[in-house]
Design a protein around this motif. Sequence first.
Motif, PDB file in Angstrom:
ATOM      1  N   GLN A   1       0.829  -1.205   0.000  1.00  0.00           N
ATOM      2  CA  GLN A   1       0.000   0.000   0.000  1.00  0.00           C
ATOM      3  C   GLN A   1       0.869   1.263   0.000  1.00  0.00           C
ATOM      4  OE1 GLN A   1      -2.710   0.281   3.309  1.00  0.00           O
ATOM      5  NE2 GLN A   1      -3.600   2.209   2.626  1.00  0.00           N
ATOM      6  N   ASP A   2       1.922   1.269   0.808  1.00  0.00           N
ATOM      7  CA  ASP A   2       2.814   2.425   0.850  1.00  0.00           C
ATOM      8  C   ASP A   2       3.581   2.577  -0.462  1.00  0.00           C
ATOM      9  OD1 ASP A   2       2.014   3.130   3.355  1.00  0.00           O
ATOM     10  OD2 ASP A   2       3.812   2.404   4.385  1.00  0.00           O
ATOM     11  N   VAL A   3       3.988   1.454  -1.042  1.00  0.00           N
ATOM     12  CA  VAL A   3       4.691   1.509  -2.326  1.00  0.00           C
ATOM     13  C   VAL A   3       3.787   2.125  -3.390  1.00  0.00           C
ATOM     14  CG1 VAL A   3       5.865   0.168  -4.119  1.00  0.00           C
ATOM     15  CG2 VAL A   3       6.093  -0.507  -1.720  1.00  0.00           C
ATOM     16  N   ARG A   4       2.529   1.732  -3.384  1.00  0.00           N
ATOM     17  CA  ARG A   4       1.581   2.264  -4.377  1.00  0.00           C
ATOM     18  C   ARG A   4       1.249   3.730  -4.102  1.00  0.00           C
ATOM     19  NH1 ARG A   4      -0.474  -3.228  -3.979  1.00  0.00           N
ATOM     20  NH2 ARG A   4      -0.186  -4.275  -5.998  1.00  0.00           N
ATOM     21  N   ARG A   5       1.247   4.123  -2.831  1.00  0.00           N
ATOM     22  CA  ARG A   5       1.040   5.539  -2.510  1.00  0.00           C
ATOM     23  C   ARG A   5       2.157   6.388  -3.114  1.00  0.00           C
ATOM     24  NH1 ARG A   5       0.495   6.352   3.788  1.00  0.00           N
ATOM     25  NH2 ARG A   5       0.767   8.533   3.116  1.00  0.00           N
ATOM     26  N   LEU A   6       3.354   5.873  -3.040  1.00  0.00           N
ATOM     27  CA  LEU A   6       4.484   6.576  -3.653  1.00  0.00           C
ATOM     28  C   LEU A   6       4.334   6.608  -5.167  1.00  0.00           C
ATOM     29  CD1 LEU A   6       7.334   7.866  -3.472  1.00  0.00           C
ATOM     30  CD2 LEU A   6       8.261   5.534  -3.652  1.00  0.00           C
ATOM     31  N   ALA A   7       4.006   5.459  -5.756  1.00  0.00           N
ATOM     32  CA  ALA A   7       3.862   5.370  -7.209  1.00  0.00           C
ATOM     33  C   ALA A   7       2.807   6.337  -7.725  1.00  0.00           C
ATOM     34  CB  ALA A   7       3.519   3.940  -7.614  1.00  0.00           C
ATOM     35  N   ALA A   8       1.752   6.530  -6.950  1.00  0.00           N
ATOM     36  CA  ALA A   8       0.654   7.411  -7.367  1.00  0.00           C
ATOM     37  C   ALA A   8       1.091   8.861  -7.476  1.00  0.00           C
ATOM     38  CB  ALA A   8      -0.511   7.294  -6.395  1.00  0.00           C
ATOM     39  N   GLU A   9       2.166   9.232  -6.793  1.00  0.00           N
ATOM     40  CA  GLU A   9       2.647  10.611  -6.842  1.00  0.00           C
ATOM     41  C   GLU A   9       3.684  10.831  -7.938  1.00  0.00           C
ATOM     42  OE1 GLU A   9       1.309  12.948  -5.256  1.00  0.00           O
ATOM     43  OE2 GLU A   9       0.078  11.760  -3.875  1.00  0.00           O
TER      44      GLU A   9
ATOM     45  N   ASP B   1       5.128  10.751 -11.931  1.00  0.00           N
ATOM     46  CA  ASP B   1       4.689  10.881 -13.313  1.00  0.00           C
ATOM     47  C   ASP B   1       4.400   9.472 -13.852  1.00  0.00           C
ATOM     48  OD1 ASP B   1       5.327  10.820 -16.336  1.00  0.00           O
ATOM     49  OD2 ASP B   1       5.258  12.976 -15.929  1.00  0.00           O
ATOM     50  N   PRO B   2       3.360   9.290 -14.682  1.00  0.00           N
ATOM     51  CA  PRO B   2       3.035   7.956 -15.204  1.00  0.00           C
ATOM     52  C   PRO B   2       4.225   7.250 -15.857  1.00  0.00           C
ATOM     53  CG  PRO B   2       1.261   9.475 -15.701  1.00  0.00           C
ATOM     54  CD  PRO B   2       2.363  10.294 -15.093  1.00  0.00           C
ATOM     55  N   ARG B   3       5.172   8.016 -16.392  1.00  0.00           N
ATOM     56  CA  ARG B   3       6.361   7.403 -17.008  1.00  0.00           C
ATOM     57  C   ARG B   3       7.208   6.660 -15.979  1.00  0.00           C
ATOM     58  NH1 ARG B   3       9.428  12.346 -19.206  1.00  0.00           N
ATOM     59  NH2 ARG B   3       8.617  13.137 -17.218  1.00  0.00           N
ATOM     60  N   PHE B   4       7.136   7.110 -14.707  1.00  0.00           N
ATOM     61  CA  PHE B   4       8.000   6.555 -13.669  1.00  0.00           C
ATOM     62  C   PHE B   4       7.246   5.782 -12.594  1.00  0.00           C
ATOM     63  CE2 PHE B   4      10.147  10.752 -14.773  1.00  0.00           C
ATOM     64  CZ  PHE B   4      10.975  10.181 -15.726  1.00  0.00           C
ATOM     65  N   ALA B   5       5.921   5.725 -12.700  1.00  0.00           N
ATOM     66  CA  ALA B   5       5.113   5.138 -11.625  1.00  0.00           C
ATOM     67  C   ALA B   5       5.428   3.666 -11.367  1.00  0.00           C
ATOM     68  CB  ALA B   5       3.629   5.314 -11.943  1.00  0.00           C
ATOM     69  N   ALA B   6       5.890   2.956 -12.382  1.00  0.00           N
ATOM     70  CA  ALA B   6       6.186   1.531 -12.211  1.00  0.00           C
ATOM     71  C   ALA B   6       7.514   1.291 -11.502  1.00  0.00           C
ATOM     72  CB  ALA B   6       6.207   0.832 -13.569  1.00  0.00           C
ATOM     73  N   ILE B   7       8.356   2.309 -11.429  1.00  0.00           N
ATOM     74  CA  ILE B   7       9.715   2.109 -10.903  1.00  0.00           C
ATOM     75  C   ILE B   7       9.727   1.570  -9.474  1.00  0.00           C
ATOM     76  CG2 ILE B   7      11.798   3.354 -10.173  1.00  0.00           C
ATOM     77  CD1 ILE B   7      11.678   4.886 -12.800  1.00  0.00           C
ATOM     78  N   PRO B   8       9.038   2.194  -8.500  1.00  0.00           N
ATOM     79  CA  PRO B   8       9.107   1.631  -7.137  1.00  0.00           C
ATOM     80  C   PRO B   8       8.501   0.239  -7.040  1.00  0.00           C
ATOM     81  CG  PRO B   8       7.471   3.387  -7.242  1.00  0.00           C
ATOM     82  CD  PRO B   8       8.239   3.432  -8.528  1.00  0.00           C
ATOM     83  N   ILE B   9       7.480  -0.046  -7.818  1.00  0.00           N
ATOM     84  CA  ILE B   9       6.832  -1.356  -7.771  1.00  0.00           C
ATOM     85  C   ILE B   9       7.763  -2.428  -8.324  1.00  0.00           C
ATOM     86  CG2 ILE B   9       4.890  -2.723  -8.632  1.00  0.00           C
ATOM     87  CD1 ILE B   9       3.253  -0.109  -8.618  1.00  0.00           C
ATOM     88  N   VAL B  10       8.389  -2.135  -9.470  1.00  0.00           N
ATOM     89  CA  VAL B  10       9.317  -3.103 -10.058  1.00  0.00           C
ATOM     90  C   VAL B  10      10.555  -3.266  -9.180  1.00  0.00           C
ATOM     91  CG1 VAL B  10      10.789  -3.593 -12.061  1.00  0.00           C
ATOM     92  CG2 VAL B  10       8.492  -2.654 -12.402  1.00  0.00           C
ATOM     93  N   ALA B  11      11.025  -2.167  -8.591  1.00  0.00           N
ATOM     94  CA  ALA B  11      12.214  -2.239  -7.739  1.00  0.00           C
ATOM     95  C   ALA B  11      11.954  -3.087  -6.498  1.00  0.00           C
ATOM     96  CB  ALA B  11      12.645  -0.826  -7.342  1.00  0.00           C
TER      97      ALA B  11
ATOM     98  N   ALA C   1       5.163  14.420  -1.307  1.00  0.00           N
ATOM     99  CA  ALA C   1       3.771  14.540  -1.728  1.00  0.00           C
ATOM    100  C   ALA C   1       2.909  13.425  -1.146  1.00  0.00           C
ATOM    101  CB  ALA C   1       3.690  14.523  -3.257  1.00  0.00           C
ATOM    102  N   ALA C   2       3.492  12.221  -1.001  1.00  0.00           N
ATOM    103  CA  ALA C   2       2.741  11.076  -0.477  1.00  0.00           C
ATOM    104  C   ALA C   2       2.638  11.090   1.044  1.00  0.00           C
ATOM    105  CB  ALA C   2       3.394   9.773  -0.937  1.00  0.00           C
ATOM    106  N   GLY C   3       3.413  11.938   1.706  1.00  0.00           N
ATOM    107  CA  GLY C   3       3.395  11.979   3.165  1.00  0.00           C
ATOM    108  C   GLY C   3       4.022  10.756   3.805  1.00  0.00           C
ATOM    109  N   LEU C   4       4.995  10.165   3.133  1.00  0.00           N
ATOM    110  CA  LEU C   4       5.662   8.963   3.628  1.00  0.00           C
ATOM    111  C   LEU C   4       7.055   9.288   4.150  1.00  0.00           C
ATOM    112  CD1 LEU C   4       4.813   6.510   0.697  1.00  0.00           C
ATOM    113  CD2 LEU C   4       3.906   6.366   3.026  1.00  0.00           C
ATOM    114  N   GLU C   5       7.527   8.497   5.096  1.00  0.00           N
ATOM    115  CA  GLU C   5       8.902   8.622   5.542  1.00  0.00           C
ATOM    116  C   GLU C   5       9.831   8.356   4.365  1.00  0.00           C
ATOM    117  OE1 GLU C   5      12.026   6.590   8.771  1.00  0.00           O
ATOM    118  OE2 GLU C   5       9.972   5.816   8.554  1.00  0.00           O
TER     119      GLU C   5
END
Length: 302
Positions: free
Chosen positions: A116-124, A126-136, A232-236
């Motif tokens: 959930q936190d990974v996706r919160r980051l991805a949502a913030e 740009d669509p070009r880079f949104a997959a990066i944290p999920i794939v990483a 922007a996501a309010g995450l640590e």
Amino acid sequence: PRAERPATVDALLDLFLEKHGRTVDPATKRNLTTQLKKARSEFGTRHPGTLRRVEIEDWRQGLPPGSRHGVFRAFRQALTWGELRGYVERNASTGIKNPKRQRHERREVIPFESWQDVRRLAAELDPRFAAIPIVAVGTGLRPEELFGLHRSDVDRAAGILRVERRYTQRTLKQGGKTAGSVRAIPLRAVVLEAIDSMPRRIDTPILFPSARGGYIESEKFRYRVWTPAFQAAGLEHRRLYDCRHTFATWAIEQGIELWYLAKIMGTSTTQLEDTYARWLQRTDDRLRAAFDAYDRKEATNG
């Protein structure tokens, strides 16, 4: 004839980078140039022959733990090179031990708490880079491996992601960081879904290209894209490398055997044991509790 000896440490380091730099790749030369800046700052105007072992030892000890090993190694390499070629009469760094930083000196490992936190980051992002944290997080790749991927490395038929190159210091390098770094990683559904969600591009073979289609430079990506997304996501905040740590800690908590985890991460079991000791302790505690529960059940049935 005897080589003309440089009058200062700065002059020696210039000579080292000029001559030795011809034998290494551009990325290695840039890295050496950066690492030698601290030695220049401390000893640059000194004559190489006036350097003393004790002061170099003290200087090394005063370096930041995160860069100490590499910075001293680069300076010692330059002094050794100069001595072997007759540019300096004596290498004052000879005999100084240079261990890698101890566990207590390392940056803390801060894995993501959940998808959930990974996706919160991805949502913030740009669509070009949104997959990066999920794939990483889903593959455990090193950042330089992640940014060196090509679309052809995604083998859907075999269900694997091939790791065959890395992009570091603005240079594409074939092969891996270590002998086991060229490898195949099982593709999980969440990774494939993230890749499929990316905007389509046909102007570049790179899986995660920059705006112009080239390779992403990690440092620029970190401060222009990565850090603002956390804010922007309010995450640590977490480093890009913490995605790899997340992959490892989640796998350990799920009971994945270390030899297999080391294989798909391109590292060693020794390194895993050293880096993730506290998560392994948790696993041991759960295993011990499971053994005790089984033993109690057997005793009751008996």
